[in-house]
Design a protein around this motif. Sequence first.
Motif, short mmCIF file in Angstrom:
data_model
loop_
_atom_site.label_atom_id
_atom_site.label_comp_id
_atom_site.label_asym_id
_atom_site.label_seq_id
_atom_site.Cartn_x
_atom_site.Cartn_y
_atom_site.Cartn_z
N GLY A 53 0.91 2.02 1.11
CA GLY A 53 -0.25 2.80 0.74
C GLY A 53 0.08 3.75 -0.40
N PRO A 54 -0.69 4.82 -0.56
CA PRO A 54 -0.48 5.75 -1.67
C PRO A 54 0.55 6.84 -1.34
N PHE A 55 1.53 6.98 -2.21
CA PHE A 55 2.58 7.99 -2.01
C PHE A 55 2.95 8.62 -3.34
N TRP A 56 3.45 9.85 -3.26
CA TRP A 56 4.16 10.46 -4.38
C TRP A 56 5.61 9.98 -4.29
N ILE A 57 6.13 9.47 -5.40
CA ILE A 57 7.50 8.94 -5.40
C ILE A 57 8.31 9.56 -6.54
N LYS A 58 9.63 9.47 -6.41
CA LYS A 58 10.52 9.94 -7.48
C LYS A 58 11.34 8.74 -7.95
N ASN A 59 11.32 8.47 -9.25
CA ASN A 59 12.07 7.32 -9.77
C ASN A 59 13.52 7.71 -10.08
N GLU A 60 14.26 6.76 -10.63
CA GLU A 60 15.70 6.98 -10.85
C GLU A 60 15.96 8.05 -11.90
N GLU A 61 14.96 8.31 -12.75
CA GLU A 61 15.12 9.36 -13.77
C GLU A 61 14.68 10.73 -13.24
N GLY A 62 14.27 10.75 -11.97
CA GLY A 62 13.84 12.02 -11.38
C GLY A 62 12.39 12.36 -11.64
N GLU A 63 11.63 11.43 -12.25
CA GLU A 63 10.22 11.68 -12.55
C GLU A 63 9.36 11.41 -11.31
N SER A 94 5.67 10.69 -9.58
CA SER A 94 4.37 10.12 -9.92
C SER A 94 3.68 9.61 -8.67
N LEU A 95 2.40 9.33 -8.82
CA LEU A 95 1.58 8.81 -7.73
C LEU A 95 1.58 7.29 -7.83
N GLN A 96 1.94 6.61 -6.74
CA GLN A 96 2.08 5.15 -6.77
C GLN A 96 1.53 4.52 -5.49
N ILE A 97 1.23 3.23 -5.58
CA ILE A 97 0.93 2.42 -4.40
C ILE A 97 2.22 1.73 -3.99
N VAL A 98 2.64 1.94 -2.75
CA VAL A 98 3.94 1.45 -2.28
C VAL A 98 3.73 0.46 -1.14
N GLU A 99 4.41 -0.67 -1.20
CA GLU A 99 4.37 -1.66 -0.11
C GLU A 99 5.37 -1.27 0.98
N SER A 100 5.12 -1.71 2.20
CA SER A 100 6.02 -1.41 3.31
C SER A 100 7.43 -1.90 3.02
N SER A 101 7.54 -3.08 2.38
CA SER A 101 8.86 -3.66 2.13
C SER A 101 9.68 -2.85 1.14
N GLN A 102 9.04 -1.92 0.43
CA GLN A 102 9.76 -1.08 -0.53
C GLN A 102 10.31 0.20 0.11
#
Length: 511
Positions: A386-396, A398-406
Motif C-alpha cells: 500500500g502507500p508508505f513513506w520510504i527512504k531510499n539508499e541516498e537517504g531521500e 518520498s511517498l511510494q506504493i509498496v508491495e508486500s514482497s518488498q
Amino acid sequence: MEELFTPKDIELLDQKGISIEKINQQLEYFIYGISKINLVKPATPESGIWILSKEDRQKYSTLFDTSKNQKSILKFVPASGAASRMFKFLLEFLNDFRRGNETVNAYINRTRCTELSVFLVGLKRFPFYRDLKTRVRELYPDFIQLENDEKNYYLIKTLLDKNEFDFASKAKGVLPFHAKEDKNLTPIEEHFRETLFYQKEDKKAQVHFTISKEHLTSFHSVCNQYPDIDTSFSFQCESTDTIAVTPENTPFRDENNNLFFRPGGHGALIKNLNDLEADVIFIKNIDNVSQNHIIPIFEYKKVLGGVLLELQAQTFYYLKELENQSVSEELINEITGFATQKLNIVLPKDFYKYQTQYKVETLQSFLNRPIRICGMVKNEGEPGGGPFWIKNEEGEISLQIVESSQIDFSSPKQLAIAQQATHFNPVDIVCGIKNYKGEKFDLTQFVDHNTGFIVEKNKDGKPIKSYELPGLWNGAMAGWISIFVEVPLVTFNPVKTINDLLKPAHQPENE
C-alpha cells in the motif's frame, strides 16, 4: 560474466534487444539479492492521504467535466496473460479428484478446498452457467440421469477442456463476467461502459489494452462490436524480458540448451505507457470492473481527474515563473510551501540554506516530473502492500506504493510500520505524462531500478528463479510526483478467482 554466454546466446540477446550489461546486472541481483524497501511510516490521512469532503469532491468533479473537452484522455488497461490463476482450484480438482473412488465432498475434506464448495453452491449464478449446461447436455446425453458428483465433474471438465470452453487458457478480458438483460458482458465491455465519464461529444473514447500476442484475435472479436470506441493494443516488449536462473544462480537453459527468459512483470509496461500520446491517462486493471457500482465509480474517476488537473495547472504555472531571471524569495517560499504541503515533496534538509539560484534549480528538479493521482482504499485489517513513506539508499524520503514482497517482515520495526497501514492500493490511477511545455516526459528516466523482485517459479518441473522489473505503480513510477486520495471500497472489485464473480458487485442488482 560474459564467459557464461556462447555466441548463440549473444545472438539471441541481440534478437531480443537485450544488452549483456543488463543481463549481468540481473545476475548480480540473483547473487547478491535486492534490498528490501526501507519504510519510514505508513501514509495515513494525517500524513500523505487526502480525505475529501463532499464539497471538495463536487469541486474536482466539476473541474474535470468543464476541462475534459480541452484535454486528450485515454484509459490504459493492463490485460496481459491468461486467466489460469482464476481457475487454479478447479484445475487442481480435475487433476487430483479420485473419480469413482471418492465423492466430491470427500475430495473437499481431503484437500480442504473450501473454494470448490463455494463454486458449486453458486454455480447457477455464474453468467456462463446456462451456456455451459447446454453444452454439457450436448456432450453427455444422459446428463440428467447422472448423480450430482458426476454432473459437477462434467461441468467443470467442459468449462476448462481445451476443446470446449477452455476458460483457463483464455484472456481474462474476454471471459463472461456479468449477465445483463440476457447478455453476458466481458471485462472489455465493462471498461468500455466506464468510458462514459470522459467521453466528449462527437469524439470516440480511447482505450488502450496491453495484451499478449496470442490473445489479440479474441480481443478484436469483442472490440470490433464497439466501433464507437477507439481501441488500441500493445504487447510487452521482448527487450523487457528477464533471464531465469537455477537455484545456484547460473543461467537456466531449456532442453535445447537455450537461455530461458520470462516476461519482466507489469513493470515492463512503463515502456508501453511511455509510447502513448494523451494529456490525461487513467490506469485500471482489466479485472477491476463492477456490475453495479457505476455511479460512484464515475464520480471518483472524475474526482481523481480533477485533482490532477488542478495540481498540474498550479505546478505548470510555478515552473514557468521559475524560468524568470529574477525570482523573489517570497515566490520561492510560496512554491516551496506548495511543493511540500500539496505535492508531498520532501526537500533536502539544508534546502533553506541554499542560495536563491540553487533553490530555483532544486524546485525545478522536483516539480518538473510526471504526476500521478492514486486512489487508495481503506485497509480492512490486512497488513501489507500500500502507500508508505520510504527512504531510499541516498537517504531521500518520498511517498511510494509498496508491495508486500518488498517489505522486510523479519524486521520488527518494519513489520510494525506495515501493520500500521490504514490504506491499500487498488490500482486506480490517473496520470499526467507531459511537462509544462506540453512535451512528453521520458517515463523511463523516473524508474528506480533497485526496486525489482526475485520470484521462484517452475519450468518443466525444475525450480527456477526469475527477476521481475520494478512494478508499474511501484519502482517504475518512483520518481513521479505522487498524490494519494481516499476512494470508497465499492470502486474496487477485482476478480482474482472465479468465485469473486459471486460477490454482489458482480451479480445482477435485483439479486
